[in-house]
Design a protein around this motif. Structure first.
Motif, short mmCIF file in Angstrom:
data_model
loop_
_atom_site.label_atom_id
_atom_site.label_comp_id
_atom_site.label_asym_id
_atom_site.label_seq_id
_atom_site.Cartn_x
_atom_site.Cartn_y
_atom_site.Cartn_z
N ALA A 1 0.84 -1.20 0.00
CA ALA A 1 0.00 0.00 0.00
C ALA A 1 0.87 1.25 0.00
O ALA A 1 0.58 2.22 -0.71
CB ALA A 1 -0.93 0.00 1.21
N ARG A 2 1.96 1.22 0.78
CA ARG A 2 2.88 2.37 0.80
C ARG A 2 3.49 2.58 -0.57
O ARG A 2 3.55 3.71 -1.08
CB ARG A 2 3.99 2.18 1.83
N CYS A 3 3.96 1.52 -1.20
CA CYS A 3 4.58 1.64 -2.52
C CYS A 3 3.60 2.21 -3.54
O CYS A 3 3.96 3.08 -4.35
CB CYS A 3 5.10 0.29 -2.99
N ILE A 4 2.38 1.72 -3.52
CA ILE A 4 1.36 2.20 -4.46
C ILE A 4 1.06 3.68 -4.20
O ILE A 4 1.01 4.50 -5.12
CB ILE A 4 0.09 1.34 -4.37
N ASN A 5 0.87 4.03 -2.93
CA ASN A 5 0.55 5.43 -2.60
C ASN A 5 1.74 6.35 -2.84
O ASN A 5 1.56 7.52 -3.19
CB ASN A 5 0.04 5.53 -1.17
N GLU A 6 2.96 5.84 -2.66
CA GLU A 6 4.14 6.64 -2.96
C GLU A 6 4.18 6.99 -4.45
O GLU A 6 4.53 8.11 -4.82
CB GLU A 6 5.40 5.87 -2.55
N THR A 7 3.81 6.04 -5.28
CA THR A 7 3.73 6.29 -6.71
C THR A 7 2.65 7.33 -7.01
O THR A 7 2.86 8.23 -7.85
CB THR A 7 3.43 4.98 -7.47
N CYS A 8 1.54 7.27 -6.29
CA CYS A 8 0.47 8.27 -6.47
C CYS A 8 0.98 9.67 -6.12
O CYS A 8 0.69 10.63 -6.84
CB CYS A 8 -0.73 7.93 -5.58
N VAL A 9 1.75 9.78 -5.04
CA VAL A 9 2.32 11.07 -4.65
C VAL A 9 3.25 11.57 -5.76
O VAL A 9 3.18 12.73 -6.16
CB VAL A 9 3.08 10.97 -3.30
N PHE A 10 4.10 10.68 -6.26
CA PHE A 10 5.03 11.04 -7.32
C PHE A 10 4.29 11.54 -8.56
O PHE A 10 4.72 12.49 -9.22
CB PHE A 10 5.92 9.85 -7.66
N LEU A 11 3.18 10.92 -8.89
CA LEU A 11 2.39 11.28 -10.07
C LEU A 11 1.38 12.38 -9.81
O LEU A 11 0.64 12.77 -10.71
CB LEU A 11 1.67 10.05 -10.62
N ASP A 12 1.34 12.86 -8.56
CA ASP A 12 0.40 13.90 -8.14
C ASP A 12 -1.06 13.45 -8.35
O ASP A 12 -1.88 14.20 -8.85
CB ASP A 12 0.68 15.22 -8.88
N HIS A 13 -1.32 12.21 -7.94
CA HIS A 13 -2.66 11.64 -8.00
C HIS A 13 -3.15 11.36 -6.57
O HIS A 13 -2.35 11.21 -5.66
CB HIS A 13 -2.67 10.31 -8.77
N PRO A 14 -4.44 11.24 -6.39
CA PRO A 14 -4.95 10.86 -5.05
C PRO A 14 -4.50 9.43 -4.71
O PRO A 14 -4.25 8.63 -5.61
CB PRO A 14 -6.47 10.93 -5.19
N PHE A 15 -4.44 9.14 -3.43
CA PHE A 15 -4.07 7.80 -2.99
C PHE A 15 -5.05 6.77 -3.53
O PHE A 15 -6.26 7.00 -3.54
CB PHE A 15 -4.06 7.69 -1.46
N LEU A 16 -4.54 5.64 -3.97
CA LEU A 16 -5.39 4.54 -4.41
C LEU A 16 -5.84 3.68 -3.24
O LEU A 16 -6.91 3.07 -3.29
CB LEU A 16 -4.65 3.65 -5.42
N LEU A 17 -5.02 3.63 -2.21
CA LEU A 17 -5.32 2.79 -1.05
C LEU A 17 -5.38 3.64 0.21
O LEU A 17 -4.63 4.60 0.36
CB LEU A 17 -4.27 1.69 -0.91
N SER A 18 -6.22 3.25 1.09
CA SER A 18 -6.44 4.01 2.31
C SER A 18 -5.23 3.95 3.24
O SER A 18 -4.71 2.87 3.54
CB SER A 18 -7.67 3.43 3.03
N ILE A 19 -4.81 5.12 3.71
CA ILE A 19 -3.75 5.20 4.70
C ILE A 19 -4.20 4.49 5.98
O ILE A 19 -3.43 3.74 6.59
CB ILE A 19 -3.39 6.68 5.01
N SER A 20 -5.45 4.69 6.36
CA SER A 20 -5.92 4.07 7.60
C SER A 20 -5.96 2.55 7.48
O SER A 20 -5.67 1.84 8.45
CB SER A 20 -7.26 4.65 8.05
N ASP A 21 -6.26 2.01 6.30
CA ASP A 21 -6.22 0.55 6.12
C ASP A 21 -4.79 0.03 6.28
O ASP A 21 -4.57 -0.99 6.94
CB ASP A 21 -6.76 0.13 4.75
N ALA A 22 -3.85 0.73 5.68
CA ALA A 22 -2.45 0.31 5.80
C ALA A 22 -2.00 0.35 7.26
O ALA A 22 -1.31 -0.56 7.75
CB ALA A 22 -1.56 1.20 4.94
N MET A 23 -2.41 1.39 7.98
CA MET A 23 -2.06 1.50 9.41
C MET A 23 -2.75 0.40 10.21
O MET A 23 -2.14 -0.16 11.14
CB MET A 23 -2.44 2.88 9.94
N ASP A 24 -3.97 0.05 9.84
CA ASP A 24 -4.67 -1.05 10.52
C ASP A 24 -3.94 -2.39 10.31
O ASP A 24 -3.86 -3.20 11.23
CB ASP A 24 -6.12 -1.17 10.03
N PHE A 25 -3.42 -2.60 9.09
CA PHE A 25 -2.64 -3.82 8.84
C PHE A 25 -1.47 -3.90 9.81
O PHE A 25 -1.17 -4.95 10.37
CB PHE A 25 -2.12 -3.86 7.41
#
Length: 182
Positions: free
Chosen positions: A27-51
């Protein structure tokens, strides 16, 4: 694809520390790519933290979970200040362990980029090197900080160190894609 495959695993395999950590890491890797591309997160930060919370319930001393928590919240502009607490716990638990080299680099980078605290970063990067003198990323950060302070000879020597480390890895056909950037 990896995240989808991880989620297809059987329910029993999903009850392990490593499954929870892997899902959060992907989830971090996917969302890091979203940040790099200036897109909204694809996966929930709270879900990743829950994991990661689930992983810590199963293994409370799993200190990599705290490091990853810091890395995940650092991606979110509203939460990045919270990363400091997670990084602090991770480094406390990893103190003096050889595998803490990369975490010291990560936390140093956080202080340099997010907190704008070059002094703290300059304290953490050498700790990374003391644990692993081949941690080229920490060497690079120290070289760049020295360059900014116009300590050109020292910066140049550090850049040479990186070239030596990576040329040895290249000669052994062990150079990773990210290392080519250096």
């Amino acid at each position: 694809d990896a995240y989808v495959e991880v989620n297809k695993m059987s329910a029993e395999k999903k009850k392990t520390v490593h499954w929870f950590y892997s899902a959060a890491y992907l989830a971090r890797c996917i969302n890091e790519t979203c940040v790099f591309l200036d897109h909204p997160f694809l996966l929930s930060i709270s879900d990743a933290m829950d994991f990661l919370d689930q992983a810590l319930k199963l293994e409370p001393a799993f200190n990599n979970a705290y490091l990853l928590k810091g890395m995940i919240v650092e991606l979110d502009s509203d939460l990045k200040e919270d990363a400091e607490a997670y990084y602090s716990i991770a480094l406390e638990q990893m103190y003096g362990k050889r595998y803490a080299s990369y975490p010291y680099y990560v936390v140093g980078r956080y202080y340099e980029k997010v907190k704008k605290d070059r002094d703290k970063a300059t304290e953490l990067y050498p700790r990374s090197l003391n644990l692993n003198n081949f941690e080229y990323r920490a060497i690079y950060k120290l070289a760049m900080l020295e360059k900014k302070k116009e300590k050109y000879t020292s910066a140049l020597e550090r850049f040479k160190m990186i070239c030596n480390i990576l040329s040895d890895k290249e000669a052994e056909n062990y150079l990773q894609p990210r290392e080519y950037e250096y």
